[in-house]
Design a protein around this motif. Structure first.
Motif, PDB file in Angstrom:
ATOM      1  N   LEU A  93       0.797  -1.162  -0.262  1.00 16.92           N
ATOM      2  CA  LEU A  93       0.134   0.022   0.046  1.00 16.92           C
ATOM      3  C   LEU A  93       0.862   1.260  -0.024  1.00 16.92           C
ATOM      4  O   LEU A  93       0.459   2.078  -0.743  1.00 16.92           O
ATOM      5  CB  LEU A  93      -0.833   0.128   1.090  1.00 16.92           C
ATOM      6  N   LYS A  94       1.914   1.155   0.789  1.00 18.94           N
ATOM      7  CA  LYS A  94       2.937   2.359   0.843  1.00 18.94           C
ATOM      8  C   LYS A  94       3.540   2.688  -0.784  1.00 18.94           C
ATOM      9  O   LYS A  94       3.622   3.732  -1.134  1.00 18.94           O
ATOM     10  CB  LYS A  94       3.961   2.335   1.848  1.00 18.94           C
ATOM     11  N   THR A  95       3.815   1.562  -1.431  1.00 13.93           N
ATOM     12  CA  THR A  95       4.369   1.779  -2.700  1.00 13.93           C
ATOM     13  C   THR A  95       3.183   2.314  -3.648  1.00 13.93           C
ATOM     14  O   THR A  95       3.485   3.150  -4.524  1.00 13.93           O
ATOM     15  CB  THR A  95       4.411   0.222  -3.210  1.00 13.93           C
ATOM     16  N   ILE A  96       1.917   1.892  -3.436  1.00  9.53           N
ATOM     17  CA  ILE A  96       0.899   2.343  -4.200  1.00  9.53           C
ATOM     18  C   ILE A  96       0.805   4.105  -3.910  1.00  9.53           C
ATOM     19  O   ILE A  96       0.465   4.776  -4.818  1.00  9.53           O
ATOM     20  CB  ILE A  96      -0.460   1.434  -4.194  1.00  9.53           C
ATOM     21  N   ASP A  97       0.942   4.237  -2.607  1.00 12.70           N
ATOM     22  CA  ASP A  97       0.701   5.757  -2.250  1.00 12.70           C
ATOM     23  C   ASP A  97       1.619   6.528  -2.807  1.00 12.70           C
ATOM     24  O   ASP A  97       1.313   7.610  -3.083  1.00 12.70           O
ATOM     25  CB  ASP A  97       0.611   5.634  -0.584  1.00 12.70           C
ATOM     26  N   SER A 103       2.497  10.817  -8.983  1.00 14.58           N
ATOM     27  CA  SER A 103       1.619  10.988 -10.143  1.00 14.58           C
ATOM     28  C   SER A 103       0.850  12.668  -9.870  1.00 14.58           C
ATOM     29  O   SER A 103       0.960  13.276 -10.742  1.00 14.58           O
ATOM     30  CB  SER A 103       0.188  10.234 -10.381  1.00 14.58           C
ATOM     31  N   LEU A 104       0.358  12.738  -8.548  1.00  9.66           N
ATOM     32  CA  LEU A 104      -0.272  13.872  -8.381  1.00  9.66           C
ATOM     33  C   LEU A 104       0.695  15.155  -8.429  1.00  9.66           C
ATOM     34  O   LEU A 104       0.294  16.188  -8.819  1.00  9.66           O
ATOM     35  CB  LEU A 104      -0.637  13.807  -6.879  1.00  9.66           C
ATOM     36  N   GLU A 109       2.644  19.961 -10.889  1.00  7.29           N
ATOM     37  CA  GLU A 109       3.556  20.794 -11.544  1.00  7.29           C
ATOM     38  C   GLU A 109       3.235  21.106 -13.017  1.00  7.29           C
ATOM     39  O   GLU A 109       3.454  22.283 -13.352  1.00  7.29           O
ATOM     40  CB  GLU A 109       4.787  19.695 -11.865  1.00  7.29           C
ATOM     41  N   GLY A 110       2.445  20.210 -13.750  1.00  9.26           N
ATOM     42  CA  GLY A 110       2.065  20.676 -14.994  1.00  9.26           C
ATOM     43  C   GLY A 110       1.020  21.665 -14.893  1.00  9.26           C
ATOM     44  O   GLY A 110       0.888  22.437 -16.018  1.00  9.26           O
TER      45      GLY A 110
END
Length: 117
Positions: A93-97, A103-104, A109-110
């Protein structure tokens, strides 16, 4: 141990079965695993209790850890595979987070460069 279980009153037997069922239901959900792990973190299970000369602080942390160990004992009583599986699930779950956070961050940034003047 089986002698003890045989001596339980019907009410205690039902309560034990219901709490075991509840732990299984909670553990079946990713959200439940997150909550269980958060509870263990709050119980200071993963930190050193020793606070040097501050014995009150050390004793306080040891008390918190005692509550955390009771939670782990309950997980083990329900299913001895639960606690090791919890640690693996939390790592996943920490890897997914982390991936979601990255990504966020890229998305935000974009957006900074897409602001119209």
């Amino acid at each position: 141990m089986s002698d003890f279980i045989e001596q339980l009153s019907p009410l205690h037997t039902v309560e034990r079965e219901e709490i075991t069922k509840a732990f299984r239901e909670v553990f079946a959900l990713s959200a439940g695993k997150r909550v269980l792990f958060w509870m263990l973190e709050q119980a200071a299970i993963y930190q050193d209790a020793f606070a040097g000369e501050a014995t009150n602080s050390t004793n306080y942390t040891l008390g918190r850890q005692s509550a955390g160990r009771r939670l782990i004992e309950m997980l083990d009583a329900v299913d001895p595979r639960f606690y090791p599986a919890l640690l693996i699930a939390i790592a996943d779950l920490k890897t997914i987070d982390l991936a979601a956070a990255e990504s966020l961050a890229k998305q935000q940034e974009g957006e900074e460069y897409d602001v119209e003047a």
